[in-house]
Structures are given as C-alpha cells and as structure tokens.
Scaffold this active site. Structure first.
Site, mmCIF file in Angstrom:
data_model
loop_
_atom_site.group_PDB
_atom_site.id
_atom_site.type_symbol
_atom_site.label_atom_id
_atom_site.label_comp_id
_atom_site.label_asym_id
_atom_site.label_seq_id
_atom_site.Cartn_x
_atom_site.Cartn_y
_atom_site.Cartn_z
ATOM 1 N N ASN A 109 0.857 -1.183 0.000
ATOM 2 C CA ASN A 109 0.000 0.000 0.000
ATOM 3 C C ASN A 109 0.894 1.234 0.000
ATOM 4 O OD1 ASN A 109 -2.388 1.577 0.243
ATOM 5 N ND2 ASN A 109 -2.038 1.774 2.445
ATOM 6 N N HIS A 111 0.889 5.246 1.395
ATOM 7 C CA HIS A 111 0.189 6.107 2.351
ATOM 8 C C HIS A 111 0.877 7.476 2.363
ATOM 9 C CE1 HIS A 111 -2.238 7.055 5.838
ATOM 10 N NE2 HIS A 111 -1.144 7.532 6.412
ATOM 11 N N SER A 138 4.894 6.903 2.192
ATOM 12 C CA SER A 138 5.501 5.611 2.550
ATOM 13 C C SER A 138 4.851 4.489 1.755
ATOM 14 C CB SER A 138 5.266 5.289 4.040
ATOM 15 O OG SER A 138 5.622 6.376 4.866
ATOM 16 N N ASP A 147 -2.549 0.735 8.045
ATOM 17 C CA ASP A 147 -1.334 1.541 7.781
ATOM 18 C C ASP A 147 -0.189 1.190 8.736
ATOM 19 O OD1 ASP A 147 -2.784 2.889 5.824
ATOM 20 O OD2 ASP A 147 -3.429 4.454 7.216
HETATM 21 C C1 GRF Z 1 -2.944 8.742 -2.541
HETATM 22 O O1 GRF Z 1 -2.712 9.936 -1.876
HETATM 23 C C2 GRF Z 1 -2.437 7.587 -1.734
HETATM 24 O O2 GRF Z 1 -1.333 7.919 -0.945
HETATM 25 C C3 GRF Z 1 -3.597 7.266 -0.845
HETATM 26 O O3 GRF Z 1 -4.712 7.475 -1.661
HETATM 27 C C4 GRF Z 1 -4.416 8.418 -2.672
HETATM 28 C C5 GRF Z 1 -4.749 7.777 -3.971
HETATM 29 O O4 GRF Z 1 -4.650 8.668 -5.051
HETATM 30 N N1 GRF Z 1 -3.488 5.933 -0.333
HETATM 31 P P1 GRF Z 1 -4.745 8.121 -6.522
HETATM 32 O O5 GRF Z 1 -6.109 7.447 -6.668
HETATM 33 O O6 GRF Z 1 -3.640 7.153 -6.725
HETATM 34 O O7 GRF Z 1 -4.642 9.309 -7.422
#
Ligand code: GRF
Length: 321
Positions: A109, A111, A138, A147
């Site tokens: 994932n 974050h 991260s 997370d």
């Molecule tokens: C990103 O900010 C990511 O860090 C978080 O969700 C958002 C997703 O954005 N987990 P996208 O759909 O990839 O544009």
C-alpha cells in the site's frame, strides 16, 4: 530478464498512482507488469484509463455485501487474472483479516505520510498543524492493522511556510508517483538482491547458539565459540572467487557427501573454488526459489560440526526429552 512479476492494482477513485504503475510497467526493464485493475466502485475514473491502456479491469460494488463476501469476489478476480501481488492504490476499503492473510507479504500500500506518523486520513493537515518541517509518503506491506505493516520505502517532502493541505498533497502525490513503482520493483526482485539474501542468512546464522559474524577475506562469515577460539561454520559468497552466483558455504561431512549432493542436484550445489577436498559445499541462494528452512537446517548441521562439545552435548541432552 527473468519473468515479470504479475500484479493487480486495487483502486477506488482517481487512480493516479495506478497510472504511474501502469506506465512504469510498460518499460522493458521494469520487473513487474499490471495484469488487472480492480475497483469496488464501477465509476472509479481510474478504470477508464486502465481500459484505454488495454489493461483488464474488474469492478464489483461492495454495497449489500459483507466485507468477507466482497473481498472474496475481489480475490477471485485477482487470482483469475494471474496476479501474484496485490497493490493498493487509493483503495478505500478496510480489508478482512482473511484477505490480508491470503496476500500476506504479497500486498503493498502507499500512504501519504512518513509512517508511523499520521496513519488514517487527513495526513497533510495533521502534519502542518503539528508544525512538522517535512511530510512525505511511505510504501508498506499490508498487515491486519491499518497503515501499520513494515515500511519498504519512504520519500520526504518539505512543508513550505505557506502550505495548506491541498498544496502539500499535490507535491506529495508527485513523490508518490516516483516512489511506488521503484519500491514495487525493488520488492518483487528482492529474492535476487544480495543485500536481502545476506540479511536472511545473517538472521538464521546468528540465531544459533554462541555464533558471531566475522568477515573472512572480505566475505561475511559466521563462527561458533569465543572471539578467540571460535570456528567458522558458514560463509556468504557473492562472486567471491569469480563465480557468478551468490551462495552459502557450509561444511559437509566430507568429500563423499559433497559429491553426492552435487550429483543429486547440480543446479543447487557446487564445489566452491579454493576449498580443495575439505568437504565445504556451496548452496546457491540466487535461484529465486530458496527454501529458507532448508538453509536454516544446513546452517545448524554445519554449526554442529564445529561447535565446542559443551554446546553440542547440551543439545543432545535436550533432544532426549
Ligand atoms: C494517494 O494519496 C495515496 O497515498 C492514498 O490514496 C491516494 C490515492 O490517489 N493511499 P490516486 O487514486 O492514486 O490518485
């Protein structure tokens, strides 16, 4: 190049990280390829982009389904697409324990914070309100806790004096698009990364009683016994004497056992250069299919062969109970 790792990306929205991964995956030397983009929202804008790029897509709304039931549907689609890794990119669903278990060590994932700081939502404003000078993103492995899994890579992003949440978020997003493909590439090729292999070996060698590490002609080695009288039971060989392979060197009972092993499995075992008839054997660690329990057994066997009597006796006594 080895076969590319097959990944499925789960999204719920815009899908800009998904796009970054898709375009990274298109280059010939990228070690992963995107097999599927799946979503819990059939209207997720990212799905249209994936389709336009010729990538298989799948959507199934979660409404009216239990968490387990929806996750099972997603799981089947992922497996059906032939994916080996699940990559979450803005997937706004809490995952069931069963799903997390099934993809343990194979689900990543991203974050938007420097974990362990600011888990959950609203990470940008929380970093600004706390007066932090840097924020960031991260990439981590997914575990049952939100997370919370081991962090694989991070990028720091400076917080500017006049930042608000949106401005900071858009700069962090640029960093995310760089970080995610590179962290994923590194992760899917970890089993041939000498540093990763060495870390696996070190953990197992140092778990044996009274063992310590000491370099021998520049190569990491492990000894049992005291600093002064200890004896080597294992070496890490990385192109050590010109061999192309990465290997563990351990002691067998002698030349007969060494020969028998090489005859039985020449892809795994070979006779290390400059060890003469001593019976040391090289076990390859760069096949991408290393059985680490088997390696741990070999380390223990070799350790036993050179460990001082007082240590091996204790083990024999313990084994009788
Ligand atoms: C990103 O900010 C990511 O860090 C978080 O969700 C958002 C997703 O954005 N987990 P996208 O759909 O990839 O544009």
């Amino acid at each position: 190049m080895a076969e590319k790792a097959k990944i499925a990306i789960l999204i719920s929205g815009r899908g800009s990280n998904m796009a970054a991964l898709v375009y990274a995956g298109k280059s010939a030397d990228c070690p992963f390829e995107v097999m599927l983009v799946a979503s819990n929202d059939p209207d997720a804008p990212g799905l249209a982009l994936a389709q336009a790029e010729g990538i298989a897509t799948f959507a199934h709304p979660h409404k009216g389904l239990s968490r387990d039931a929806h996750d099972a549907i997603m799981h089947d689609a992922i497996v059906g697409a032939g994916a080996e890794y699940v990559v979450l990119a803005g997937y706004m669903r809490i995952l069931s324990d069963g799903f997390v278990q099934k993809w343990s060590d194979r689900m990543l994932n991203i974050h938007p914070s420097l974990l362990p700081k600011y888990k959950g939502l609203d990470t940008y404003q929380r970093a600004i309100d706390a007066g932090d000078r840097v924020a960031g993103c991260s990439v981590h492995l997914v575990t049952a806790e939100l997370d919370d899994g081991p962090v694989l890579a991070q990028t720091e992003v400076a917080i500017l004096p006049d930042d608000d949440g949106d401005r900071l978020a858009s700069r962090i997003l640029i960093a995310e698009h760089q970080l995610y493909p590179s962290a994923l590439a590194k992760y899917v090729t970890r089993e041939s990364d000498p540093e990763w292999i060495l870390a696996q070996l070190r953990e197992r060698a140092l778990a044996l009683e009274e063992s310590h590490e000491r370099a021998s002609f520049g190569a990491p080695g492990w000894r049992v016994g005291s600093e002064t009288t200890g004896k080597y039971f294992a070496y890490f060989a990385q192109s050590h004497h010109g061999e192309a392979s990465i290997a563990l060197l351990v002691k067998t009972t002698g030349i007969d056992e060494q020969t028998a092993l090489i005859d039985a499995d020449p892809d795994l075992y070979y006779a290390p250069k400059f060890y003469g008839k001593s019976g040391w054997i090289a076990i390859r660690l760069d096949t991408g299919q290393t059985d680490w329990d088997h390696i741990a057994d070999w380390l223990r066997k070799s350790w036993r062969m050179v460990a001082p009597k007082r240590l091996t006796n204790m083990i024999e006594i313990a084994n009788q109970f």
